[in-house]
Structure formats: C-alpha cells, structure tokens
Design an enzyme around this catalytic site. Structure first.
Site, mmCIF file in Angstrom:
data_model
loop_
_atom_site.group_PDB
_atom_site.id
_atom_site.type_symbol
_atom_site.label_atom_id
_atom_site.label_comp_id
_atom_site.label_asym_id
_atom_site.label_seq_id
_atom_site.Cartn_x
_atom_site.Cartn_y
_atom_site.Cartn_z
ATOM 1 N N LYS A 112 -1.751 -0.640 -2.194
ATOM 2 C CA LYS A 112 -2.972 -1.440 -2.256
ATOM 3 C C LYS A 112 -3.317 -1.836 -3.700
ATOM 4 O O LYS A 112 -3.924 -2.884 -3.918
ATOM 5 C CB LYS A 112 -4.150 -0.677 -1.658
ATOM 6 C CG LYS A 112 -3.930 -0.093 -0.271
ATOM 7 C CD LYS A 112 -4.014 -1.141 0.815
ATOM 8 C CE LYS A 112 -4.121 -0.587 2.223
ATOM 9 N NZ LYS A 112 -3.035 0.304 2.673
HETATM 10 C C1 LIG Z 1 -2.485 0.332 3.892
HETATM 11 C C2 LIG Z 1 -1.222 1.072 4.019
HETATM 12 C C3 LIG Z 1 -0.250 0.714 4.968
HETATM 13 C C4 LIG Z 1 -0.476 -0.413 5.953
HETATM 14 O O1 LIG Z 1 -0.495 -1.661 5.323
HETATM 15 P P1 LIG Z 1 -1.082 -2.947 6.107
HETATM 16 O O2 LIG Z 1 -1.077 -4.037 5.109
HETATM 17 O O3 LIG Z 1 -2.475 -2.561 6.519
HETATM 18 O O4 LIG Z 1 -0.205 -3.190 7.265
HETATM 19 C C5 LIG Z 1 0.933 1.395 4.980
HETATM 20 N N1 LIG Z 1 1.160 2.433 4.137
HETATM 21 C C6 LIG Z 1 0.247 2.822 3.230
HETATM 22 C C7 LIG Z 1 0.541 3.981 2.363
HETATM 23 C C8 LIG Z 1 -0.970 2.157 3.133
HETATM 24 O O5 LIG Z 1 -1.866 2.542 2.219
#
Ligand SMILES: *Cc1c(COP(=O)(O)O)cnc(C)c1O
Length: 464
Positions: A112
C-alpha cells in the site's frame, strides 16, 4: 484526462477532483474516459530508468496538464525516498520463471505504501493549490490504514479517521496505526468485519449533507489515484523481464481487486501482460466467479492473510464496467442487484471475456503455511502469507515458460507468527520499527453503527 463514473450519473471530472472525491456521487467508481496507450518504442524507452522517474512518466498521462511532469517527478522522488531498498521495488528470482516483485520496502512494510506515499503528496499539492482542507475517512483490513496514516500524518490540510475491524488485524498491523502520534489522525476499532467498515465508509459518502460538511475524501483503493500509482511497478518489472518484446504473466494476492486491476490497466496501456492470476485465501468469491461465474458473497472468514479477508471486492466494479462494454446503466443495475441479493448477475459473454485473461486461485491456511515452508526450504526465501498465496498461484497456473511477476505484498516481519509456524524462523522487524511493541496505543472501540461513527468523525474534524 477526464474521468467518468462506472454508474454514469456523475458529471465528468478532472484528475484533481477525482483525487479529492474518491467515490463518485452516484456510488460508482471513477475511470478514465479513454485509456492512455504507449507505443512499443515508448515502453522500451522506459527500460532501465530509476523507479521514481519511470513512475512519473507512467502516471502523468492519467493526470494531464493540471500537474506538470516536472512537479510530478519531484513528488515521486520524495515519495520513494524513505524506502528501505535502493531499487524501491526489487525483483527477486524464485525459480526459472517466477519472480517476486517486492513491494514492501516502504514505511509500513506492505505494498500500500507504493501508492499511498505518493497520494499524501498529491493531496498536499492539490489542497494547497486550492486553499482547501479535507477529512479523509477510510476502512482498512490492516494495511491500508497504516499506509494512509503514514502518508497523511501531520499534514495541515488533512484530518483523518481510519476504521479497522476490532480484533481482525494482526498486532503489527494494529500497532502501526494506533501508535502513530499525530494530532490529525484518529483510529476507530469497529465491532464488525472489514466489509462492515467498508460499508460504513460508503454510507458516510452517501450521506450528502455529512459529506459536504466534513469535506469527506477517501484514500481507499476505490480512489483512482491509488490505482494509477500502482501501474508503474508492473511496468518496471515487465520491462525488466523483456516486455514489450515478450509476454509476461502476473500473480496477485487479491482482496479489494485494486492491485490486480492496476496490472490490467498496464495491459490497457499496451504492455503485453498475457495472464492475470487472482490469488485468494479461503475467502474465494473471485476464484468462484472466475471458475464458474458464481459471484456470490459469503461470510468473511478470518485467515492467516487478513488483508485478503474480503468478500466484496470494490474495485471489481471497474473491470465489470469494461466487461459490460462501458455500459454504465448495466453496471449500476448489476451492482444494485449484487447489493440486494448478494449475488452478481454477470452476463455469460462478459464472464467469458474475463476468463480469457483472468484465472482464479485459492489456498487455505494449511496450504499457505506449506508454501511458506517450501519457499524457505527450496529458495531460501522468507515470504509472508499473502505473498505465499501468490507464489503458489503462479506455480500452479502460470503459463509454462512465461516470466511471471508475483506481487510480494507484505514484508514477512509483518506476519511473524505465521512465518515462524511455517519455518521456525521469526523474521525481525527492520530497525526503524524495532520498538513498535513498546509504543503506546490509542484508539476508540465503537459499535457497527453509522450514527456513532459519524459523531466521532464530526468531533475529530471540528477540533481543528
Ligand atoms: C491490501 C493487501 C492485499 C490486497 O490488495 P487489493 O488491492 O485490495 O486486492 C494483499 N496483500 C496485502 C499484504 C495487502 O496489504
């Protein structure tokens, strides 16, 4: 660049107002009215560039002249300056054709940060230019919240309230949010699931008087700018593996469908990504959809990969809009029926089109632990549970011989219990987070009730 809503009832907007608005006022998601495309020569010219430079060039067509390329370049340079690896998003080879794209070297150890660090700067830039302020509300299953908080902490024009499902995030995830000492940030633990948190955020946006009073804004993965900021790392990796002169595949641990949608957007921009493997834990709604056109929500079940404990993947609506030939009316109707009946009636032709590129994969907790162990034993690679689901998906579904990019979405130290159970090794936190367990936590527990949450947001936003 203009943006339109997937539900067709919102006026077209430019990038800056899409950034600030998050969700469209008709409940839809903003998408570009036309996809920018690069030629083969333009892609080749991006090979070998440092990540911040490549990111600025890939993102700029989605912004247009509102923010000049030079200003964006300064922002990408700053956004990625605090990362713990000089490559920003290094590519680590796991076997002949599987490559982990490590997206977890930012301040909160999950992918993120790749988008959020830039988003904080974009917000700052646009709010300063307009002399405005906003209240950002967000729902997190764990990683979005801390990434958003790190990106927006102490920014003068932003108040922030982050909702997380009480007891459903890991200790590291919760502490990364609740130990941040910033006057403009407040954490709320909601007595409910992540989907409840997400519904509360949507309900606040749907409450028009409240939305205007608070100048609500969102940094959830429904915000288009986040998707845009996730496209460059797929380009970075694909170019390193021979694109645009060679096809590649991607395997993406998926929850809200934002990350894999960004990979698909890279394809729309002209990169030859031939296969998208959507990797899920036992919350397998997307895998069931791709296998049998069964998009039906079930109860969310907690797993070792909590950031994927999701049944309603908001960003899927953007793909649905494309699958339905950009028919906003049909998209709105399909989403409304999904909301009402818990089952999404996707026409057979649209489903077939999705399965031409997308494949679903699902792995339970024992399988995830087994994959973490295998990666350690066979490759000497320590992977977190989310990433391990991605590598298992690639191993079983990647086209033979095709280089496959696995989105490594979290640092193993973010989920140390699972990693230790699988390998006997407890991955240490990087030095900058080493005292996380000694820091004081601050958060409020509230019921899953819109009025209580709105009151808390109002109290916080007014304080400034
Ligand atoms: C947010 C997240 C996901 C999922 O990603 P999306 O974009 O919501 O599909 C997968 N793995 C981790 C570690 C995350 O923080």
């Amino acid at each position: 660049m203009r943006y339109i809503s997937t539900r067709g009832q919102a006026a077209p907007r430019d990038f800056e107002s899409v950034l600030l608005a998050g969700l469209a006022e008709d409940g839809g998601l903003f998408v570009p009215d036309a996809w920018p495309e690069f030629t083969m020569a333009e892609w080749r010219a991006l090979r070998g560039l440092p990540y911040p430079e490549l990111a600025a060039r890939v993102i700029h067509p989605f912004i247009g002249e509102g923010i000049p390329l030079d200003a964006l370049r300064e922002m990408t340079a700053r956004a990625y300056s605090g990362f713990g690896h000089p490559a920003i998003a290094p590519l680590v080879q796991l076997d002949t054709s599987a490559f982990a794209l490590e997206l977890f070297h930012g301040p909160t150890l999950a992918f993120k940060d790749m988008a959020m660090q830039l988003l904080g700067l974009l917000f700052d830039h646009v709010l300063a230019k307009r002399g405005q302020r906003v209240t950002i509300v967000g729902a997190t299953s764990g990683d979005t919240g801390s990434a958003a908080i790190e990106a927006c902490r102490d920014r003068a024009a932003i108040d922030m309230v982050i909702l997380h499902p009480e007891g459903r995030t890991s200790d590291v995830q919760r502490r990364q949010m609740t130990t941040v000492r910033a006057e403009n940030v407040r954490n709320i633990a909601v007595q409910g699931s992540f989907d409840d948190c997400q519904d509360l955020v949507k309900a606040m946006f749907a409450d028009a008087p409240f939305r205007e009073e608070m100048h609500l804004s969102a940094v959830n993965s429904i915000n288009w700018a986040r998707i845009a900021a996730q496209i460059p790392y797929y380009a970075y990796a694909a170019l390193a593996l021979g694109a645009p002169d060679r096809e590649v595949a991607v395997a993406v641990p998926t929850g809200n469908f934002g990350n894999v949608l960004a990979a698909w957007a890279a394809r729309r921009m002209g990169l030859p990504i031939a296969r998208f493997i959507v990797a899920a834990n036992r919350n397998d709604i997307l895998a069931r959809f791709l296998a049998a056109n069964d998009m039906s929500a079930r109860e969310v079940e907690p797993s070792l990969s909590p950031s994927m404990d999701i049944q309603v993947s908001s960003n899927f609506e953007r793909l649905l809009f494309e699958l339905l030939g950009r028919d906003a009316h049909a998209t709105a109707e399909t989403m409304q029926r999904f909301r009402a009946e818990g089952r999404m009636p996707v026409p057979d032709a649209a489903w077939r089109e999705a399965t031409a590129f997308f494949t679903g994969f699902t792995l339970d907790d024992p399988g995830t632990l087994g994959e973490i162990r295998r990666l350690w034993v066979e490759c000497g690679y320590l992977a977190d549970p989310h990433t391990a689901i991605g590598t298992a998906a690639a191993r079983s579904l990647a086209p033979p011989g095709m280089p496959t990019i696995i989105a490594a979405t979290a640092h193993p130290a973010k989920f140390p219990d699972a990693v230790e159970r699988a390998t006997g090794i407890r991955p240490p936190l990087p030095a900058r987070l080493a005292d996380l367990y000694e820091r004081e936590e601050r958060y409020t527990v509230l019921p899953n009730d819109l009025a209580s949450i709105e009151a808390a947001v109002r109290a916080h936003a007014r304080r400034n």
